[in-house]
Write a protein that holds these residues in place. Sequence first.
Motif, PDB file in Angstrom:
ATOM      1  N   TYR A   1    -102.026 -45.460  23.862  1.00  0.00           N
ATOM      2  CA  TYR A   1    -101.106 -46.553  23.561  1.00  0.00           C
ATOM      3  C   TYR A   1    -100.672 -47.357  24.787  1.00  0.00           C
ATOM      4  CZ  TYR A   1    -100.889 -44.046  19.115  1.00  0.00           C
ATOM      5  OH  TYR A   1    -101.215 -43.422  17.943  1.00  0.00           O
TER       6      TYR A   1
ATOM      7  N   ASN B   1    -105.908 -50.609  12.617  1.00  0.00           N
ATOM      8  CA  ASN B   1    -104.836 -50.012  13.420  1.00  0.00           C
ATOM      9  C   ASN B   1    -104.157 -48.831  12.747  1.00  0.00           C
ATOM     10  OD1 ASN B   1    -104.940 -51.769  15.724  1.00  0.00           O
ATOM     11  ND2 ASN B   1    -104.089 -53.345  14.443  1.00  0.00           N
TER      12      ASN B   1
ATOM     13  N   LEU C   1     -86.716 -50.239  11.250  1.00  0.00           N
ATOM     14  CA  LEU C   1     -87.183 -48.965  11.793  1.00  0.00           C
ATOM     15  C   LEU C   1     -86.618 -48.736  13.188  1.00  0.00           C
ATOM     16  CD1 LEU C   1     -90.928 -49.024  10.709  1.00  0.00           C
ATOM     17  CD2 LEU C   1     -89.279 -47.292  10.068  1.00  0.00           C
TER      18      LEU C   1
ATOM     19  N   ALA D   1    -103.598 -46.029  13.813  1.00  0.00           N
ATOM     20  CA  ALA D   1    -102.840 -45.138  14.674  1.00  0.00           C
ATOM     21  C   ALA D   1    -101.481 -45.684  15.061  1.00  0.00           C
ATOM     22  CB  ALA D   1    -103.647 -44.836  15.935  1.00  0.00           C
ATOM     23  N   LEU D   2    -101.015 -46.737  14.399  1.00  0.00           N
ATOM     24  CA  LEU D   2     -99.694 -47.276  14.739  1.00  0.00           C
ATOM     25  C   LEU D   2     -98.644 -46.710  13.799  1.00  0.00           C
ATOM     26  CD1 LEU D   2    -100.545 -50.958  15.626  1.00  0.00           C
ATOM     27  CD2 LEU D   2     -99.936 -49.101  17.144  1.00  0.00           C
ATOM     28  N   LEU D   3     -97.475 -46.337  14.391  1.00  0.00           N
ATOM     29  CA  LEU D   3     -96.451 -45.651  13.611  1.00  0.00           C
ATOM     30  C   LEU D   3     -95.660 -46.484  12.614  1.00  0.00           C
ATOM     31  CD1 LEU D   3     -94.684 -43.050  15.882  1.00  0.00           C
ATOM     32  CD2 LEU D   3     -95.953 -42.661  13.811  1.00  0.00           C
ATOM     33  N   PRO D   4     -95.195 -47.678  13.005  1.00  0.00           N
ATOM     34  CA  PRO D   4     -94.253 -48.348  12.097  1.00  0.00           C
ATOM     35  C   PRO D   4     -94.787 -48.553  10.671  1.00  0.00           C
ATOM     36  CG  PRO D   4     -94.258 -49.442  14.214  1.00  0.00           C
ATOM     37  CD  PRO D   4     -95.353 -48.428  14.257  1.00  0.00           C
ATOM     38  N   PRO D   5     -96.013 -49.096  10.487  1.00  0.00           N
ATOM     39  CA  PRO D   5     -96.444 -49.258   9.095  1.00  0.00           C
ATOM     40  C   PRO D   5     -96.582 -47.918   8.380  1.00  0.00           C
ATOM     41  CG  PRO D   5     -97.892 -50.448  10.606  1.00  0.00           C
ATOM     42  CD  PRO D   5     -97.027 -49.580  11.439  1.00  0.00           C
TER      43      PRO D   5
ATOM     44  N   TYR E   1     -93.181 -49.126  19.767  1.00  0.00           N
ATOM     45  CA  TYR E   1     -92.488 -48.215  18.857  1.00  0.00           C
ATOM     46  C   TYR E   1     -93.237 -46.890  18.779  1.00  0.00           C
ATOM     47  CZ  TYR E   1     -90.256 -46.444  14.606  1.00  0.00           C
ATOM     48  OH  TYR E   1     -89.581 -45.674  13.690  1.00  0.00           O
ATOM     49  N   THR E   2     -94.574 -46.998  18.712  1.00  0.00           N
ATOM     50  CA  THR E   2     -95.393 -45.787  18.605  1.00  0.00           C
ATOM     51  C   THR E   2     -95.259 -44.914  19.853  1.00  0.00           C
ATOM     52  OG1 THR E   2     -96.940 -47.062  17.268  1.00  0.00           O
ATOM     53  CG2 THR E   2     -97.692 -44.943  18.047  1.00  0.00           C
TER      54      THR E   2
END
Lengths: 299, 206
Positions: free
Chosen positions: A178, B59, A242, B61-65, A207-208
């Motif tokens: 990331y 994507n 979030l 590997a992205l957390l928010p979604p 965020y991640t």
Amino acid sequence: MVTKTEEIQLNQLENQVENGGGGVWEYLCLVRKLKVRRSEIVLKHGLSILNDSGKRSALGPDEWTLYEQVAIAAMDCQSLGVAQVLKKKFPESKRVGKLEALLLEAKGMWEEAEKAYTSLLEDNPLDQVIHKRKVAMAKAQGKSSLAIEHLNKYLEVFMADHDAWRELAEIYVSLQMYKQAAFCYEELILTQPTLPLYHLAYADVLYTIGGLENLIAARKYYAATIDLTGGKSTRALLGICLCGSAIAQISKGRNKEDKDMAAPELQSLAATALEREYKQKAPAKLNLLTSALRNLKIA
Amino acid sequence: MGSNGELKYEISQNAYIKLVLHSLRHKTAAVNGVLVGRISPKDDGVVEISDSVPLFHSNLALLPPLEISLIMIEEHYVAQGLSIVGYFHANERFDDVELCGVAKNIGDHISRYFPQAPILLLNNKKLEALSKGKERSPVMQLCVKDASKNWRVVGADGGSKLLLKEPSANVVLSDYISSEKWKDVTDVDDHLDDVTKDWLNPGLFN
């Protein structure tokens, strides 16, 4: 990258073509101009023109451009028989050499394709398409670190190629690297600060990665996205909620300055905007959204 | 009760077909989805996967979604006494049979709430064989967590642990593939770009 109007125009033409309404040549030209990947449709309709000698001669010199476009589409759809027949019709030239190498690549003959591209590069070291084929080959063989290496070298020379930066960022994300992805988006935001897409992607990556500072920064970039899209980005609005929730969780039990970081007004503004949007466009999902938001405020 | 390795997973036709069609819609990308269901009330050695929700085609590997989808999906199904019971993943490349880091992470997260959660990985070779009418078992590989908390593929013919609830599911799937039904599948990615698109895909199988 394609704008929304261009996308609508493309989809309209595509529908027309698929339903027998003509306009095939315009569609094919638009696909070529926008460089989008619609290989199955291009193959089907391109071939129908090429196989009809009347239509073909009506094209004049453009005939060869169509051959090239259809050959590439055929290779993308693994219709290698078609691609080879077309290859035989071409006169000798560098452009043909590229197509031959592409055919080797499509057949999975990696070493031969690699040799072909390398020799083509010796003659044209600045050919962007060939450099990118090398990256694509590395990706296709699952050699991610090689793909990254090639792409980084490419960007050292062609640092203004935004699509390449995006591709690199997406490869990094898929490998969960990331921080490196963040760097790519930073480059993109620096060179094209008015494109909300990059702010949004950067915020998602921050965020991640996590941590208070990154969450606060992510929220700023979500806010920037909302600003640049006039409040229409659902993803950014959700991102704000979030972030608010995550920041509040981290700052629990910390001193007051950190608690202020929770910025509840921003969160409720975003929540209201979301509820309005869902009420208007997806009323069936409104309840889900409301309880999800409630969930976030508690969590 | 036996260890995870002795659990059976029974996947309903709709859940199964939806996920495969989703991967076919986005042939050039990796896609993922969640499995929805519960422990069978008749036999606690069986996990019933009664539905599925296709998640993303970019994507992954992205957390928010991901976070927002899991919240909304759980919220929706809890009313029916169901929950998220597993994860589905389809790799970008045809011959890639490895479970990548993202899949394992998401699998880990889901198994924190449902310890028997499996990961189902699309098997492209079996999917190809489907069109030749030679495939009876599900076109997916079953992966479970072993005692040392690592994900492993269950047996070369994991077909005995992963079952199609309706034996004709592959026939129906082949039909849908010929009629290009995959064009109608919507995922959460589509929803986030345009909230009028419904990730529940109501009416997909009508």
